[in-house]
Design an enzyme around this catalytic site. Structure first.
Site, PDB file in Angstrom:
ATOM      1  N   ASP A  24       0.991  -1.176   0.123  1.00 32.63           N
ATOM      2  CA  ASP A  24       0.020  -0.095   0.058  1.00 32.63           C
ATOM      3  C   ASP A  24       1.189   1.292  -0.185  1.00 32.63           C
ATOM      4  OD1 ASP A  24      -2.085   0.801   0.383  1.00 32.63           O
ATOM      5  OD2 ASP A  24      -1.808   2.073   2.344  1.00 32.63           O
ATOM      6  N   ASP A  68      -0.589   4.833   1.294  1.00 30.96           N
ATOM      7  CA  ASP A  68      -0.556   6.179   2.109  1.00 30.96           C
ATOM      8  C   ASP A  68      -0.278   5.626   2.922  1.00 30.96           C
ATOM      9  OD1 ASP A  68      -0.513   7.676  -0.292  1.00 30.96           O
ATOM     10  OD2 ASP A  68      -3.012   7.239  -0.572  1.00 30.96           O
ATOM     11  N   GLY A  90      -7.973   3.886   3.949  1.00 29.44           N
ATOM     12  CA  GLY A  90      -7.315   2.555   2.327  1.00 29.44           C
ATOM     13  C   GLY A  90      -8.721   2.999   1.933  1.00 29.44           C
TER      14      GLY A  90
HETATM   15  C1  BG6 Z   1      -6.054   5.773   0.451  1.00 33.16           C
HETATM   16  C2  BG6 Z   1      -6.083   6.289   1.613  1.00 33.16           C
HETATM   17  O1  BG6 Z   1      -5.001   5.043  -0.455  1.00 33.16           O
HETATM   18  O2  BG6 Z   1      -6.785   6.101  -0.784  1.00 33.16           O
HETATM   19  C3  BG6 Z   1      -7.335   7.038   1.846  1.00 33.16           C
HETATM   20  O3  BG6 Z   1      -5.496   5.660   3.009  1.00 33.16           O
HETATM   21  C4  BG6 Z   1      -7.489   7.993   0.562  1.00 33.16           C
HETATM   22  O4  BG6 Z   1      -7.528   8.022   2.452  1.00 33.16           O
HETATM   23  C5  BG6 Z   1      -7.618   6.971  -1.168  1.00 33.16           C
HETATM   24  O5  BG6 Z   1      -9.595   8.440   0.298  1.00 33.16           O
HETATM   25  C6  BG6 Z   1      -8.104   7.710  -2.365  1.00 33.16           C
HETATM   26  O6  BG6 Z   1      -7.426   8.542  -2.057  1.00 33.16           O
HETATM   27  P1  BG6 Z   1      -7.852   9.985  -4.098  1.00 33.16           P
HETATM   28  O7  BG6 Z   1      -5.985  10.178  -3.837  1.00 33.16           O
HETATM   29  O8  BG6 Z   1      -7.844   9.113  -4.223  1.00 33.16           O
HETATM   30  O9  BG6 Z   1      -8.224  10.242  -3.095  1.00 33.16           O
HETATM   31 MG    MG Z   2      -2.124   2.933   3.727  1.00 33.74          MG
END
Ligand code: BG6
Ligand code: MG
Length: 219
Positions: A8, A10, A45
């Site tokens: 993963d 973030d 996530g």
């Molecule tokens: C995940 C994060 O990796 O991605 C979430 O943990 C986030 O917090 C999700 O909402 C979607 O991300 P993005 O950048 O498409 O808004």
């Molecule tokens: Mg994550």
């Protein structure tokens, strides 16, 4: 034996989970809605759309308003991402990617984020991974197994030969639903259902992780 690590992004390789929180917090303030760090745990996530639904806590909005809110949050988030440098890699992240490369194991990023490529550019680690599956894939978001199944498909490997590294409850659930073992990074309350729980990647080698899971046969 494990042939690929599916990371993963973030909250695992970089601290962008904090930026997601700040973006949602800013939007919640704009809308006059309460939103705490504790509330944010459920958003880890999961996709942007699902995150908005959780933030709105049942408050009805039109599709057009929902899109505007998601765009606004993403704008706040991108302001923070644009300031990122390789210094935003979390401790241990570069080390494990390099160790895995030297061991000849595959490395992929499997993230729900549509901003994955931008974040990877800022971190300058594109050269350390063999593949990317992100939130733009035509697939259901975590906790469904789809993204990890696509990750295994990048290398034509069965699920049993892929190991997931996650910081989110939804991510560990997705890994298990895909039939993969998962390393959970963070507090037990969040990732306690993982096959191995560590506070972070700092100071932990791939060999040590594989050995702890009974997946490492030196030779
Ligand atoms: C995940 C994060 O990796 O991605 C979430 O943990 C986030 O917090 C999700 O909402 C979607 O991300 P993005 O950048 O498409 O808004
Ligand atoms: Mg994550």
């Amino acid at each position: 034996m494990i042939e690929a690590f599916l990371f993963d992004l973030d909250g695992v390789l970089t601290d962008t989970s904090e930026f997601h929180f700040l973006g949602w917090k800013h939007l919640a303030e704009d809308l006059g809605l309460p939103f705490s760090r504790e509330d944010n745990e459920a958003l880890r996530g999961v996709s942007r759309r699902e995150s908005l639904a959780l933030l709105l806590k049942g408050k009805a909005v039109s599709d057009e308003e929902a899109q505007q809110y998601m765009d606004r949050k993403n704008g706040y988030y991108l302001e923070l991402v644009r300031q990122m440098t390789p210094a935003n890699l979390l401790p241990g992240a570069r080390e494990i990617l390099e160790e895995l490369a030297s061991m000849g194991l595959k490395r992929a990023i499997v993230s729900s984020s549509k901003n994955t490529h931008l974040v990877l550019e800022r971190l300058q680690i594109g050269g350390l991974v063999d593949g990317v599956v992100d939130g733009n894939a035509p697939a259901r978001s975590k906790p469904f197994p789809d993204l990890f199944i696509l990750g295994a498909a990048l290398f034509a490997l069965p699920a049993s030969q892929c190991l997931v590294v996650e910081d989110a409850t939804a991510g560990v659930e997705a890994a298990h639903a895909a039939g993969m073992k998962a390393v959970g990074l963070g507090p037990f309350e969040r990732v306690g259902m993982a096959d191995l729980v560590l506070p972070s990647l700092e100071g932990h080698s791939a060999k040590e992780i594989l050995a702890a899971l009974g997946e490492y046969a030196p030779g």
